[in-house]
Design an enzyme around this catalytic site. Structure first.
Site, PDB file in Angstrom:
ATOM      1  N   ARG A  85     -27.585 -50.562   8.360  1.00  0.00           N
ATOM      2  CA  ARG A  85     -27.131 -51.502   9.395  1.00  0.00           C
ATOM      3  C   ARG A  85     -25.613 -51.578   9.325  1.00  0.00           C
ATOM      4  NH1 ARG A  85     -30.131 -57.061   9.725  1.00  0.00           N
ATOM      5  NH2 ARG A  85     -29.381 -57.363   7.614  1.00  0.00           N
ATOM      6  N   SER A 138     -37.158 -56.800  15.634  1.00  0.00           N
ATOM      7  CA  SER A 138     -37.015 -58.130  15.034  1.00  0.00           C
ATOM      8  C   SER A 138     -37.627 -59.194  15.939  1.00  0.00           C
ATOM      9  CB  SER A 138     -35.528 -58.474  14.859  1.00  0.00           C
ATOM     10  OG  SER A 138     -34.914 -57.630  13.935  1.00  0.00           O
ATOM     11  N   LYS A 144     -26.202 -63.687   7.692  1.00  0.00           N
ATOM     12  CA  LYS A 144     -25.547 -63.902   8.985  1.00  0.00           C
ATOM     13  C   LYS A 144     -25.969 -65.251   9.532  1.00  0.00           C
ATOM     14  CE  LYS A 144     -29.086 -61.075  11.265  1.00  0.00           C
ATOM     15  NZ  LYS A 144     -29.349 -59.944  12.144  1.00  0.00           N
TER      16      LYS A 144
END
Length: 198
Positions: free
Chosen positions: A30, A99, A128
Site C-alpha cells: 500500500r 474494503s 489512519k
C-alpha cells in the site's frame, strides 16, 4: 488459490525484502502519494520478490499498474471503486479484494463479486484517521454470516494477541500493519504472527 491466514500490509518493497524470507506468503503493498513512474518500479520489484518467494502480492489501489505488471490481485477501498475500471480489472484476470465498513459498503462490494471482503477497523487503529469506530468481533461474526464462503479479512488494530479472537469470530484472514512495522523487533514479531496463524 487458497490464501494464507496471515496478511501483512507494507508501504515499501524494502519490507518485502525483510519479511518474505521469513515465510510471509500473502502480502499487500500500500503505497500512497508516489509518482507513477517510481511506483511502477517499486511494484515491479515487489512482484519479482513475491514470485521468487512463492508469495501472493496484492496491489492496493493502483489497478492500472497491477494490470500492466500482470499482478494477480488488487485491493480497492470504497473511494478507489469510484474511479476503477472494474471490467478492465476483470478482463486482466486480476482477483479483487474490497474494503467494507458498513452494510451499504458490504452490499456494494458483494454486487461486484469480490474474491475477498475486508472488514475494519475491528479495533481502534492508529494507521489512519477513519470516520468509522471500532467494529468489534460481533461485526466480524455478522459479516461472515452474510458473505458465506467468501474469505473475510479482519483488519484494524490487529495484534498477535487479538488474532485468535478474530478467527474464532469468523475471520478467515487477519491483516496487520503497525503491530509489525512499529515493533521494536519486526522480524521477531513477524515470526510470532506466523506461529499464531498456521
Amino acid at each position: 488459490m487458497s490464501l494464507d491466514r496471515f496478511y501483512p500490509i507494507f508501504d515499501s518493497s524494502d519490507w518485502l525484502e525483510r519479511t518474505l524470507p521469513l515465510g510471509v506468503t500473502l502480502v499487500q503493498l500500500r503505497i500512497k502519494d508516489t509518482p507513477e513512474a517510481e511506483l511502477r518500479a517499486v511494484m515491479a520489484r515487489a512482484q519479482a520478490l513475491c514470485r521468487r518467494h512463492g508469495a501472493v502480492l496484492v496491489v492496493n489501489d493502483h489497478w492500472r499498474v497491477a494490470i500492466e505488471l500482470s499482478c494477480d490481485w488488487v485491493h480497492l477501498g470504497q473511494e478507489d471503486l469510484d474511479a476503477a475500471d472494474l471490467p478492465a480489472i476483470r478482463r486482466a484476470g486480476l482477483k479483487l479484494g474490497i474494503s467494507t465498513h458498513d452494510h451499504a459498503e458490504l452490499d456494494r462490494a458483494m454486487s461486484l463479486s469480490p474474491d475477498y471482503v475486508a472488514l475494519g477497523p475491528v479495533y481502534p487503529t492508529i494507521l489512519k484517521k477513519m470516520k468509522w469506530q471500532r467494529q468489534g468481533l460481533e461485526r466480524v461474526t455478522e459479516w461472515k454470516r452474510l458473505i458465506g464462503d467468501l474469505p473475510l479479512v479482519a483488519i484494524g488494530g490487529m495484534s498477535v494477541e487479538r488474532a485468535a479472537g478474530a478467527f474464532q469470530a469468523g475471520a478467515d484472514i487477519v491483516s496487520a500493519v503497525t503491530d509489525i512495522t512499529l515493533h521494536a523487533d519486526p522480524e521477531a514479531r513477524l515470526r510470532q504472527w506466523i506461529e499464531a496463524t498456521r
